[in-house]
Design a protein around this motif. Structure first.
Motif, PDB file in Angstrom:
ATOM      1  N   ALA A 203      19.156  30.280   7.861  1.00  0.00           N
ATOM      2  CA  ALA A 203      19.375  29.751   6.512  1.00  0.00           C
ATOM      3  C   ALA A 203      20.722  29.044   6.418  1.00  0.00           C
ATOM      4  O   ALA A 203      20.846  27.969   5.807  1.00  0.00           O
ATOM      5  N   ARG A 204      21.735  29.627   7.057  1.00  0.00           N
ATOM      6  CA  ARG A 204      23.058  28.998   7.028  1.00  0.00           C
ATOM      7  C   ARG A 204      23.063  27.671   7.776  1.00  0.00           C
ATOM      8  O   ARG A 204      23.689  26.696   7.337  1.00  0.00           O
ATOM      9  N   LEU A 205      22.368  27.619   8.901  1.00  0.00           N
ATOM     10  CA  LEU A 205      22.298  26.375   9.657  1.00  0.00           C
ATOM     11  C   LEU A 205      21.566  25.282   8.891  1.00  0.00           C
ATOM     12  O   LEU A 205      21.965  24.120   8.925  1.00  0.00           O
TER      13      LEU A 205
ATOM     14  N   ASN B 265      21.952  20.208   5.845  1.00  0.00           N
ATOM     15  CA  ASN B 265      21.691  19.490   4.596  1.00  0.00           C
ATOM     16  C   ASN B 265      22.970  19.161   3.830  1.00  0.00           C
ATOM     17  O   ASN B 265      22.916  18.612   2.726  1.00  0.00           O
ATOM     18  N   GLY B 266      24.118  19.532   4.429  1.00  0.00           N
ATOM     19  CA  GLY B 266      25.399  19.199   3.817  1.00  0.00           C
ATOM     20  C   GLY B 266      25.715  19.978   2.570  1.00  0.00           C
ATOM     21  O   GLY B 266      26.489  19.523   1.709  1.00  0.00           O
ATOM     22  N   VAL B 267      25.133  21.165   2.430  1.00  0.00           N
ATOM     23  CA  VAL B 267      25.361  21.969   1.229  1.00  0.00           C
ATOM     24  C   VAL B 267      26.606  22.835   1.427  1.00  0.00           C
ATOM     25  O   VAL B 267      26.773  23.453   2.464  1.00  0.00           O
TER      26      VAL B 267
END
Length: 270
Positions: free
Chosen positions: A261-263, A268-270
């Motif tokens: 999820a972190r990757l 996605n640049g979030v």
């Protein structure tokens, strides 16, 4: 030139390390080398004579030094979190902990465990390493195979692939938490441990302290910042174990889901 380890000249020479440094340099920073089994800060200093893309060098060479203590601290904090999840307290007093591998990480982990009041059983294929750690910590018990003992915790800190279906059936430990890479012989062993009620702390989480240190070296942060981040591995492990329970999956799968999820957020640049 530092205290380059001249032993095993047949396989690890100064010329070979320098050549390796030149090769790393051709990658232009896409790969950054660090220490591992059989290499230390002095070796990395030699590699660093030919490339800037190396971390874990000695303080004299501008690095952060031996990553063993921070790796061990991360394992220790992981173990405390696993103890909290399993026994309701991080207190390791009188817990029997089998440390397999007493090298630069295992020996430092033993220091933390002895200080915490644990009963440590240790083993290693390196006779000299065992003698050194036994002299340093007279209270520990040395044996040929820690899995032969009645354990609360099995801490693999040598080479990987020691956690198998067969070794799981042998072990009495409630927790598996150590510094070794790739501890599970095959991926399905994680599910088998889970089905047997044995809590496994994913290796890439438990041994992250050393990586945090050398990443901090690269980013130019101080030792206090590094130590604080390593100590927070305790909270990271608790969150993984909470996710494991809520999703009804083994801790390894829970950790993979969190990391995935972190990757995705990063991509996605979030």
């Amino acid at each position: 030139m530092g205290n380059f380890d001249e032993r095993r000249q047949d396989i690890k020479t100064r010329a070979l390390l320098r050549s390796y440094g030149r090769f790393i340099d051709t990658l232009g920073g896409r790969y950054i080398s660090a220490g591992d089994v059989g290499t230390g800060a002095d070796d990395l200093d030699v590699i660093g004579e030919r490339t800037a893309h190396v971390v874990g060098r000695s303080a004299a060479a501008g690095g952060s030094g031996n990553s063993g203590p921070m790796t061990a601290l991360g394992v220790y904090q992981s173990l405390r979190a696993a103890a909290t999840s399993t026994w309701g307290t991080p207190d390791l007093t009188n817990r029997v902990i089998g440390v397999e591998g007493v090298g630069k990480v295992g020996s430092e982990l033993i220091a933390l465990l002895v200080r915490a009041g644990a009963n440590v059983i240790a083993t290693d294929v390196d006779v000299e390493a065992v003698r050194a750690v036994a002299a340093r910590f007279p209270s520990i018990v040395v044996c040929d195979d820690v899995l032969d003992a009645e354990l609360d915790v099995y801490a693999p800190c040598a080479l990987g692939a020691t956690v198998t279906v067969a070794s799981t059936d042998r072990m009495t430990a409630s927790i598996v938490c150590g510094a070794a890479n790739n501890q599970l012989r095959t991926a399905d062993v994680g599910q088998y441990l889970h089905s047997k009620g044995v809590l496994w702390v994913p290796d890439y989480v438990a041994n992250a302290g050393g990586l945090i240190q050398v990443a901090g070296e690269k980013d130019g942060v101080d030792a206090q910042w590094v130590r604080h981040r390593v100590e927070r591995i305790y909270d990271t492990v608790l969150s993984i174990l909470d996710r494991s329970r809520s999703d009804s999956v083994p801790p390894g799968e829970a950790a993979d889901r969190i990391a995935g999820a972190r990757l995705r957020l990063e991509r996605n640049g979030v």
